[in-house]
Every structure is written in C-alpha cells, then in structure tokens.
Scaffold this active site. Structure first.
Site, short mmCIF file in Angstrom:
data_model
loop_
_atom_site.label_atom_id
_atom_site.label_comp_id
_atom_site.label_asym_id
_atom_site.label_seq_id
_atom_site.Cartn_x
_atom_site.Cartn_y
_atom_site.Cartn_z
N THR A 150 0.87 -1.19 0.00
CA THR A 150 0.00 0.00 0.00
C THR A 150 0.91 1.24 0.00
OG1 THR A 150 -0.21 -0.09 2.42
CG2 THR A 150 -1.97 -1.10 1.11
N LYS A 176 3.84 -6.97 3.82
CA LYS A 176 3.61 -5.56 3.55
C LYS A 176 3.31 -4.91 4.89
CE LYS A 176 0.39 -3.41 3.23
NZ LYS A 176 -0.33 -2.46 4.11
N THR A 187 2.61 -6.53 11.82
CA THR A 187 2.85 -6.88 10.43
C THR A 187 1.99 -6.24 9.39
OG1 THR A 187 2.48 -8.99 11.46
CG2 THR A 187 3.56 -8.99 9.33
N GLU A 273 6.32 4.43 7.38
CA GLU A 273 5.87 5.57 6.59
C GLU A 273 6.74 6.80 6.84
OE1 GLU A 273 1.23 4.51 5.64
OE2 GLU A 273 1.66 5.79 7.34
N ASN A 399 0.19 10.68 6.03
CA ASN A 399 -1.02 10.37 6.79
C ASN A 399 -1.99 11.52 6.92
OD1 ASN A 399 -0.77 7.54 7.52
ND2 ASN A 399 1.17 8.26 8.38
N THR A 404 -7.50 11.12 0.55
CA THR A 404 -8.00 12.03 -0.49
C THR A 404 -7.11 12.02 -1.74
OG1 THR A 404 -6.87 13.71 0.83
CG2 THR A 404 -9.26 13.60 0.99
#
Lengths: 404, 404
Positions: A150, A176, A187, A273, A399, A404
């Site tokens: 993702t 992932k 995970t 991230e 985030n 959007t």
C-alpha cells in the site's frame, strides 16, 4: 541455514502472482495477489488483537480452524473493514479463488489491506481472480509481494534454505506494512510458505511462539491495525519426516522461521511511513524477557525520541524517559544506554545519568541508516529486540493526505 | 462560579513573578518563576509516574509530606533530571528561596522543566532568587506563567471566583506543557493557588480525584514526562470555615478545581507542540468510567488520526481503529462516531460501520480550530473527555531539533 532468492516461491511447489484488477482506481499499481501450493498444506495463522477486525480475518480464521489451506488471495486498496457487506465479499472472494484453482473455498486464506470503511465490490475480484490464476508462476513471488503493497516503498520478501532430518527445506515469505504498525501484530500482512513437512499443531505453535519476538516488536506509529495477519503454509514437498513434536527438527524449523520473521520485521520498520532511518533497540540484562520486550518497544515507540533520531540529535534523556514510563517493574538506577551504528559505538548514559560523550561522534553514528540503541539493564538475563523508525515530515504528509 | 482574571494572583494574598536569571543562555526568555502566599498554606501535589523522576519531584514530595507549603520556585531551561548533582541543586534552590522570603526550606515547592540530563549550576539561582523575591507583585501571575514556558507558544493561566459557605473564594493557576505530554500526568507543570480554607487531607483528596479526569486525559505525544507536577496551595484568606470533609462546601471547591484543571488541560492540548488544531474526544455510554477514559485517550493519541486531522481528512476508520485497540473490555458493534465543531455536526460511523456523509460538510467541520469526536458506545453510563491535538510537520521540526 542460508538465505536464498525466490520469496514465497523458494519452497518447492508454490506458485504466485499479482495483477491489477480494478480495486484501485489507478492502474499503475497491482492490487491482487495469489499464492498457491501444488498440494494441500498444513497451515496456521495469527491475527490482530484489535476489536475492529477486517472481515477477511473472520473468514480466514474459520478456514484455518482445521489446520489446512492451499492458497492465499489478497487484495490491496481496500481493507474490507467496517464495510456493510464485508463478510459476504470475503466469502465470495474465497469461492471465486477456489473455483479458479479447483479447490474448496475452505482451503483459501483471504486477506485485504487498504482504506477502512469503504464498501467493497465483488466485480474486480470476479474478473481478476480467474485472470490471476492463469498467470501464476513458480517465480511469481515478487509480483505477489508488489500487489499487496500500500504505502510501502519497498517490496518485502525473504527466503532461506535449511535442513530438517537430512532433507533440504525452504521457507519463504512476503510481507507488507508501513503505517498503522504497532504491536500487537505489527505486520499488517505476511504470508509464509515452506516445503518442510510439519503437523498443523506444531506449525501453529511455532508461529504463535515466534510472533511475540518478531512482528509484535515492530512499531511505526503505535497504531494497531484492524487487518494484521500472518499465515504460514507447509506443503511437505521437501520430503522430511513430518515434524510432530519438539526436538532437533522442530528447532531447525523454528530457527528458519525466526530468521524469516526478524528479517521482515526489520524491513517493515525500515520502510515505516516517511522513515529516513531505522531504529533498533536491543535490551539486555532485564529481569524478565517480557520486561525486555516492553522496554525495547517503549524506546522505539517514543515520538520524541523518533523525532530526535530524525534530527540526528543524541537526546538520550528521551530514551531514558521512554524506558522510565514502560509499564513494568524494574530498577531505573543501574541502566546504561549505548548508541551504535556502522560508524561506531558510544556510551551516552551510565547508571541512568549523563555520561560525557563526543557530540561529533554521536552525529556520525546517528547519520547512518540504521541506528541501534543498546540498553543494558544490569538486573537479570532477559533480552529482546524491537524495530522502529524515525518520525519525519513525510510521515505527517503521508497520513495527513492518505484518503484524499 | 465565574471566570476572572489574575491567574495565580486572583486568590487573596498571593504574589508572583518571573525573571531571567541565566539558566537559559538566551536572555530573551525568562527562566525563573516564584509564587508566594502571605500566609502558610495547606498544600497537596501529584506527580509523574515515570520511573525516571526529576530531582525536584523528590524534594517537593518530601516538603509536602506535612501538607503545608508557602511558596513555589520553578525554573525552565533545565529539567534537573538525571543530572549528577540534582538533589543537591534542588535542595539548595529551596534554601535560597526560603532565605530570600524568610521562610523554612521545607515549606518550598520546587520544580524544573527543560532538557533532561544536563548538569545544573547553582549560580543563576543564587543571583536570581533574591532579585526575583524583590520584584514579586500581586499582579505577577503572567510573569510567572511566562517564566515556566519551554516550547509553549501560549501563556497558560486561568482563575475563577466561587462561593464556599457564603464567602467569596478564588482559585487560580498557571501551567506549562507542550511536548512530552501524555498520561500519567500530562501536565508537566501546573501550580494552583486558592484563598479558600481547606484541610490538607481534603485538598490532597480533591486534587488526586480530579487529575484522572483532567490532566491525565491530555496527550500530545504519548511521552510521559519525568517532571510532571501539579501542586495546589490554599491559604484560607477568603475566610470561609475550613473544609474538613465532604459536603456542599467541598463540592463547590471541587467544581472550581474541575473548571480550572479542565480549562488548562484544553490549553495544554491546544498548545501541543506544532499543533494546528485541538482534538477533543467525548465518550459517552461506556460500560465504566475507566473504559470511557481509556477509549477517549486512545482516540486523541492515535498518530494516524492526529495526522488525518492535520490533513482535514474525515478518516473515521482511524478513529474506530483506535477505539478498537484500546485495552479494555467492551463491544465494538454498537458504537457510533460523530464529528463536530463550530461548523456543525456529522454522524460518520454508525454501529461501527460507514455512515454516508457529505465530504464537503466534513471538510468544513475539520477546518475549525477545535474538532470534537463524539463516541457513543451504547453500553452503559460511563463518560469521559480527553484532549489532544493534530500531528504536524512542526511537531517533527520542533522535536528533531530541540537540544541543538
């Protein structure tokens, strides 16, 4: 044991693949992955402890209740969580996969990852699954790994070769996970395959015993996802005598599993991230193993320390502070903290107080991609590792603007 | 009860002030605050539960053991935590303050805030304390509030007027806190004064009972500080009959206290490091009050949801996810979530699933400075509020570059 290429297809008899089927609007990123064993596997799983659970988890738990499975179907782009028709869609996805592969729906592992609360449609699965079943290959691990990503920026796969009872076995995995990463079940998704023969109860035991020291020790943002799932399928094609109890063979198996899960734990943290560097916290000398786990997780979870690592600031006070608010019983006074990386090693805190150090050297150490915090507690023999990453502008960006 | 001006000097007989004494290198920000009562006070305190405790906390706890105090001395710029000579410095600071004011060292409350692990020097205190004692005024609350700020961008003070047994009483407070803010003891520092007469045991009870629903419900970054301290001093100059037990008078007192602490809790959250908007989570219908506290804190603590608020993204899935990983027993299925602000109110999640809503309206609501998340659990009568803020680029910036 040695590391090999091939991911989930490194073990004999596993095909995999990934395609774009239309769950994501954007065609540039594949969104449907499949892994299939040529023969029936013993299988086991562990799942998120979040009370909000993705519909696929309910279905997969049910399907794995008999300790067997033969295929994995997984989509990205929609988590199928809190969606009104979630269970129906997850069941139907298994039915479509079973039909395309000539298997029973109850032998399918289903998983989803992506946005929560968005209604799923069966259309993309109905057209995509038969197409995907047709393009599976024995070299398809990367395609599958790509399709389950993702916000991941890097493909995550690993494989090892090991020996059980004189037979060469393999274990491979894809994973992932990038945001919404926190124990329990850091995970998000990890699918492990092996050609070793092992009974379903021993397989579940191996997996359940491993996860507290691997994936549950990863935190990117302390947010425990609703869809975290780790499954393992063992098809026995390596030809070893089936592992049915503890002993040498089981030990070899769990060592291979530990290698695979720790490597992926590191990869998930490293690809947190927005992360610019990976933080590893190694705790030794804790009164208990559980305390070591909690302390190491507390350090790598501290927003303040994570931001300090981003700023290459040897702010050891924040490390000690994070150790101090860990919910466990221990003495703070004897604790030493050392920062280390490829650039060297530096004692920054001795007996819970400032230890004179070179700021220049600290900057050098903190400028490396992987920074290790060694916490020596001097009060027992418990040890544990936790994996995390720094907190960056990009985390906020990703985030603040995801849906959007 | 009504809000009044004057902060800690609103109650009769309290003088306060703040100066720069040299603990901070930069002269542009004051770093030493003092609050003094004309007469002896009953006093109470609550402190951080972090195992790493600032030296001043050890000293203050000791001084408050007899339930009395008459003055507060507090510096910013150095937390006096994990410093080799910490206790000595904290004791000496009290001695200097006592000498300058003609009091006993054991009647002094001492507190420090700033960087952890940096050695303190007594020099700035030795010159600063007598100077500060000379410039205290009955209008000095703001000067004191300013001197205790660290990364705070706004001065935090509040005062109320209330009636106890027909006598007009006052209660005032100053607080600081921006980063390293998380239960337990989210405050970092808060000093409350009152001219109401109340016994030391009832004062401690009032404070201890209040904090779980006020300061402990604030989180900016889940990092529980080493120096969090809330103290209250009551000098009885309002002339009411001393409150020595529960009843009408005690009720009036605790209501005033609740107003003061909740207002400051909101202010601390609103001034969270880098925050662009304040998040209030109101939980109703929880099976217990404690569950309501935990659920509301879980929501305002989620990095993912905090980043979503920064991005004005009505990502209610992250709210439900955060509710779901709360460590408490409850049913997730009946839960409804409503987003509201000055711009209106919008049901975004019904029975733990998506509820159709206007994205345009959601954007309007999320564009306001204060965003409220209403969680209706439909399984009891427990309720609680928690206060937090969004996660922004500036949080990362401030904390990536704090010490250097």
């Amino acid at each position: 044991m040695k590391e090999v290429i091939g991911g989930v297809c490194a073990p004999k008899g596993f095909r995999a693949g990934g395609i774009w089927c239309g769950i994501r609007k954007n065609k540039t990123k594949s969104d449907l992955a499949m892994i299939v064993s040529d023969t029936m596997c013993t299988a086991a799983g562990v799942y998120t402890k979040n009370k909000v659970k993705g519909a696929p988890i309910v279905v997969t738990k049910n399907h794995l209740a008999d300790g067997h499975a033969q295929a994995v179907i997984c989509n990205s782009g929609n988590a199928n969580t809190c969606a009104p028709n979630g269970l129906e869609i997850a069941e139907e996805t298994c039915a479509l996969t079973a039909k395309a592969l000539g298997l029973l729906p109850t032998d399918i592992i289903v998983a989803s990852t992506g946005v929560i609360g968005k209604e799923m449609e069966i259309g993309p699965f109905a057209t995509g699954i038969p197409q995907l079943a047709d393009v599976l290959t024995y070299e398809g691990s990367q395609a599958a790994a790509h399709a389950i990503m993702t916000t991941d920026t890097k493909l995550k796969e690993v494989a090892v070769e090991f020996t059980v009872g004189g037979k060469t076995c393999h274990m491979g995995a894809i994973a992932k996970g990038s945001g919404m990463i926190h124990p329990n079940m850091a995970t998000m998704l990890c699918f492990i395959t092996t050609d070793a023969a092992i009974s379903a109860p021993m397989l579940q035991k191996a997996l359940s015993d491993d996860v507290p020291d691997s994936f549950n020790q990863v935190s990117v943002d302390r947010d425990t996802s609703t869809n975290d799932t780790v499954t393992i399928m063992a098809n026995g094609m390596a030809g070893n005598d089936e592992i049915t109890g503890e002993g040498e063979d089981y030990k070899a198996f769990t060592e291979a599993l530990a290698f695979v899960t720790r490597k992926l734990s590191f990869c998930i943290a490293a690809d947190g991230e927005g992360a610019s560097r990976t933080i590893v916290c190694q705790v030794n000398g804790a009164p208990t193993k559980e305390t070591a786990r909690l302390v190491s997780r507390s350090v790598i979870s501290s927003n303040l320390f994570k931001a300090a690592v981003f700023g290459k600031d040897a702010n050891w006070g924040r490390i000690l502070c994070a150790i101090g608010y860990t919910d466990a019983e221990f003495d703070i006074e004897p604790i030493d903290v050392t920062l280390s990386s490829k650039a060297g090693s530096l004692l920054v805190c001795e007996k819970a107080a400032h230890h004179e150090f070179s700021e220049e050297k600290a900057l050098e150490i903190l400028s490396e991609d992987v920074v290790t915090v060694e916490v020596e507690m001097h009060q027992g023999s418990g040890s544990a590792t936790a994996w995390g990453c720094d907190l960056t502008y990009d985390y906020v960006k990703i985030n603040g603007d995801y849906r959007t």
